[in-house]
Design a protein around this motif. Structure first.
Motif, mmCIF file in Angstrom:
data_model
loop_
_atom_site.group_PDB
_atom_site.id
_atom_site.type_symbol
_atom_site.label_atom_id
_atom_site.label_comp_id
_atom_site.label_asym_id
_atom_site.label_seq_id
_atom_site.Cartn_x
_atom_site.Cartn_y
_atom_site.Cartn_z
ATOM 1 N N VAL A 49 28.457 6.849 43.075
ATOM 2 C CA VAL A 49 27.670 5.620 42.942
ATOM 3 C C VAL A 49 26.171 6.135 41.878
ATOM 4 N N GLY A 50 25.930 7.112 42.257
ATOM 5 C CA GLY A 50 24.539 7.945 41.612
ATOM 6 C C GLY A 50 25.038 8.070 40.358
ATOM 7 N N ARG A 51 26.178 8.755 39.827
ATOM 8 C CA ARG A 51 26.329 9.063 38.661
ATOM 9 C C ARG A 51 26.770 7.843 37.946
ATOM 10 N N GLY B 47 18.590 4.392 26.334
ATOM 11 C CA GLY B 47 19.133 5.066 25.166
ATOM 12 C C GLY B 47 19.386 6.480 25.346
ATOM 13 N N ALA B 48 20.042 6.949 26.500
ATOM 14 C CA ALA B 48 20.443 8.231 26.743
ATOM 15 C C ALA B 48 21.984 8.309 26.781
ATOM 16 N N GLU B 49 22.655 9.416 26.995
ATOM 17 C CA GLU B 49 24.041 9.527 26.827
ATOM 18 C C GLU B 49 24.733 9.584 28.424
ATOM 19 N N PRO B 50 25.981 9.605 28.452
ATOM 20 C CA PRO B 50 26.458 9.444 29.832
ATOM 21 C C PRO B 50 26.357 10.810 30.157
ATOM 22 N N GLY B 51 26.243 11.125 31.601
ATOM 23 C CA GLY B 51 25.992 12.523 31.993
ATOM 24 C C GLY B 51 24.418 13.038 31.885
ATOM 25 N N GLU B 52 23.532 12.123 31.527
ATOM 26 C CA GLU B 52 22.269 12.555 31.280
ATOM 27 C C GLU B 52 21.260 11.895 32.306
ATOM 28 N N VAL B 53 21.727 10.877 33.034
ATOM 29 C CA VAL B 53 21.011 10.324 33.887
ATOM 30 C C VAL B 53 21.761 10.287 35.486
ATOM 31 N N VAL B 54 20.974 10.398 36.509
ATOM 32 C CA VAL B 54 21.604 9.815 37.736
ATOM 33 C C VAL B 54 20.563 9.594 38.527
ATOM 34 N N LEU B 55 21.169 8.547 39.809
ATOM 35 C CA LEU B 55 20.319 8.364 40.738
ATOM 36 C C LEU B 55 19.950 9.386 41.608
ATOM 37 N N SER B 56 18.702 9.344 42.283
ATOM 38 C CA SER B 56 18.405 10.545 43.110
ATOM 39 C C SER B 56 16.715 10.013 43.637
ATOM 40 N N GLY C 283 22.055 2.432 46.697
ATOM 41 C CA GLY C 283 22.641 2.840 45.430
ATOM 42 C C GLY C 283 23.539 1.914 44.756
ATOM 43 N N TYR C 284 24.227 1.186 45.534
ATOM 44 C CA TYR C 284 25.147 0.076 44.928
ATOM 45 C C TYR C 284 24.185 -1.223 44.275
ATOM 46 N N ALA C 285 23.152 -1.242 45.050
ATOM 47 C CA ALA C 285 21.924 -2.397 44.814
ATOM 48 C C ALA C 285 21.437 -2.098 43.410
ATOM 49 N N ALA C 286 21.127 -0.779 43.256
ATOM 50 C CA ALA C 286 20.573 -0.398 41.724
ATOM 51 C C ALA C 286 21.450 -0.587 40.900
ATOM 52 N N GLY D 160 23.898 6.010 37.004
ATOM 53 C CA GLY D 160 22.899 6.639 36.188
ATOM 54 C C GLY D 160 23.581 6.587 34.722
ATOM 55 N N ASP D 161 24.835 6.469 34.675
ATOM 56 C CA ASP D 161 25.481 6.096 33.326
ATOM 57 C C ASP D 161 25.088 4.772 32.630
ATOM 58 N N LEU D 162 24.998 3.652 33.487
ATOM 59 C CA LEU D 162 24.592 2.465 33.108
ATOM 60 C C LEU D 162 23.100 2.250 32.869
ATOM 61 N N VAL D 163 22.403 3.077 33.537
ATOM 62 C CA VAL D 163 20.884 3.274 33.339
ATOM 63 C C VAL D 163 20.676 3.988 31.945
ATOM 64 N N ALA D 164 21.783 5.005 31.665
ATOM 65 C CA ALA D 164 21.446 5.665 30.551
ATOM 66 C C ALA D 164 21.569 4.874 29.168
ATOM 67 N N ARG D 165 22.550 3.699 29.248
ATOM 68 C CA ARG D 165 22.532 2.848 28.138
ATOM 69 C C ARG D 165 21.279 2.115 27.932
ATOM 70 N N ILE D 166 20.678 1.871 29.057
ATOM 71 C CA ILE D 166 19.346 0.970 29.087
ATOM 72 C C ILE D 166 18.289 1.821 28.434
#
Length: 416
Positions: A72-74, A85-94, A289-292, A77-83
């Protein structure tokens, strides 16, 4: 007599491409004008459904549910990356924003040995300043602060003037928490890179409110929360961003088993994952994490450019009302007037801002207060209408004009 501002609100709401998103949130009392989504966003209906489903999975699957829950964190994170302006695999929940800021600040400082200065600003969010001061005190470093005006935000030239070969890290907020002023992320990042420093951005008031453009700017590091404009809910985990080429080169200071390459080997030595997961520490918060994830999904679906355009419309409309209705009553704008330099909240200054805030709540309007003498009005674009702005500022005008706020003590203590 027809109120021209009501007519304007009607026209703007009729043309709103995001209007349908409002129905996807729980609005328990439509009579309340909620102008504090910049502190805590509303509950998406999909989140309520998803949490019920995950709770059922927990009850039925017990420990076997981890196979489903761990990503769920990854995924979020990939959804947040779209928001942002980053790439998949560059953002993670933590973790929390503060813990993430600590991890990335220490990692950045270790990557710039021989440099002993951290640059931040006097109006950065208090937690950020405290963490940087603590890291500097523990390592014998110096924190060099720039002093932007409370209403104007950080300017690239102010940052440039503070940079030299001693600076290891620049740490700033993209959108100022107090005024909503937007910093020029690309220009500041470029200035820091010219001097060999890394930049760590706080995106708490940016993510889900304005375009960020991390990849386009070549940004190094960022942190942010998910409970404001991303509507992840109270206690939802924060996120961190590390540019892909930096990931295997940075060593974060908290070595936990979720950052370990072969996690379940339970080996004697720590060998971090050569990817974004190396910045994880412990067990992910599954329910929050699912809420986020669900909250971020709504913003990603709407598109950040459309969200930001509506934010500029809402704050611009609010500023026109404030000039017409509230300025004669002692209020003045404490946010940039240029919509391109303003986030999704508008700050008004008044010498009795705290009692005005409390009186507004009693009148069914929910803003918040920030010292000194600031009333913050948040307009999350996914569920705020222009007619809500009109109603909220109309009630504020009545509270101020009647003097009813004087019935409330001028003692800003406790949560607002």
């Amino acid at each position: 007599m027809t109120d021209p501002y009501v007519e304007e609100a009607g026209r703007l709401d009729a043309a709103d491409s995001l209007a349908a998103f409002r129905d996807r949130f729980v609005i328990a009392d439509p009579a309340i004008v909620y102008l504090d989504g910049n502190s805590l966003g509303r509950l998406p209906r999909a989140t309520r459904d998803r949490l019920r489903a995950v709770a059922d999975e927990w009850g039925e699957e017990l420990i076997d549910g981890w196979r489903r829950w761990l990503p769920v964190g990854r995924e979020a994170g990939d959804l947040v990356a779209r928001i942002v302006g980053a790439e998949p695999g560059e953002v993670v929940l933590s973790d929390s924003t503060g813990v993430n800021l600590y991890k990335l600040a220490v990692a950045a400082l270790d990557a710039r040995p021989g440099r002993d200065v951290i640059v931040t600003d006097d109006d950065n969010f208090p937690t950020d300043r405290y963490i940087l001061d603590g890291v500097a005190a523990a390592r014998g470093l110096k924190v060099r602060r720039i002093g932007p005006g409370l209403d104007d935000g950080v300017r690239p030239e102010d940052v440039e003037a503070a940079l030299d070969a001693r600076v290891a890290l620049v740490c700033l907020s993209h959108v100022a928490y107090r005024s909503g002023a937007v910093a020029d992320l690309a220009a500041v990042t470029a200035a820091a890179h010219r001097h060999g420093a890394l930049v760590l951005w706080d995106l708490c008031h940016s993510a889900g409110a304005v375009p960020v453009g991390l990849s386009a700017a070549g940004a190094d590091l960022a942190v942010g929360c998910t409970y404001k404009y991303l509507n992840g809910g109270p206690g939802s985990p924060a996120f961190l961003y590390v540019r892909r080429d930096l990931q295997p080169r940075l060593e974060q200071p908290i070595w936990g088993w979720f950052g370990q390459s072969d996690q379940f080997a339970m080996g004697p030595d720590y060998r971090p994952v050569p990817a974004i997961e190396r910045f994880l520490v412990g067990t992910p918060p599954v329910l929050t994490g699912y809420a986020a994830l669900e909250g971020a999904r709504l913003t990603a679906e709407a598109g950040i450019e459309a969200v930001a355009a509506k934010a500029r419309s809402l704050t611009g409309y609010a500023l026109r009302l404030a000039d017409a209705w509230l300025a004669p009553l002692g209020f003045r704008a404490a946010s940039p007037r240029d919509g391109r330099r303003r986030g999704a909240h508008l700050t008004l200054r008044h010498p009795s801002a705290w009692p005005v805030c409390q009186a507004a709540k009693a009148a069914g309007v929910v803003p918040d207060y920030r010292a000194p003498e600031r009333l913050r009005l948040g307009f999350p674009p996914l569920y705020t209408r222009h007619i809500d702005v009109h109603e909220g500022l109309s009630r504020l005008r009545e509270v101020a004009a009647s003097g009813r706020y004087r019935d409330f003590p001028d003692d800003p203590k406790g949560l607002t």
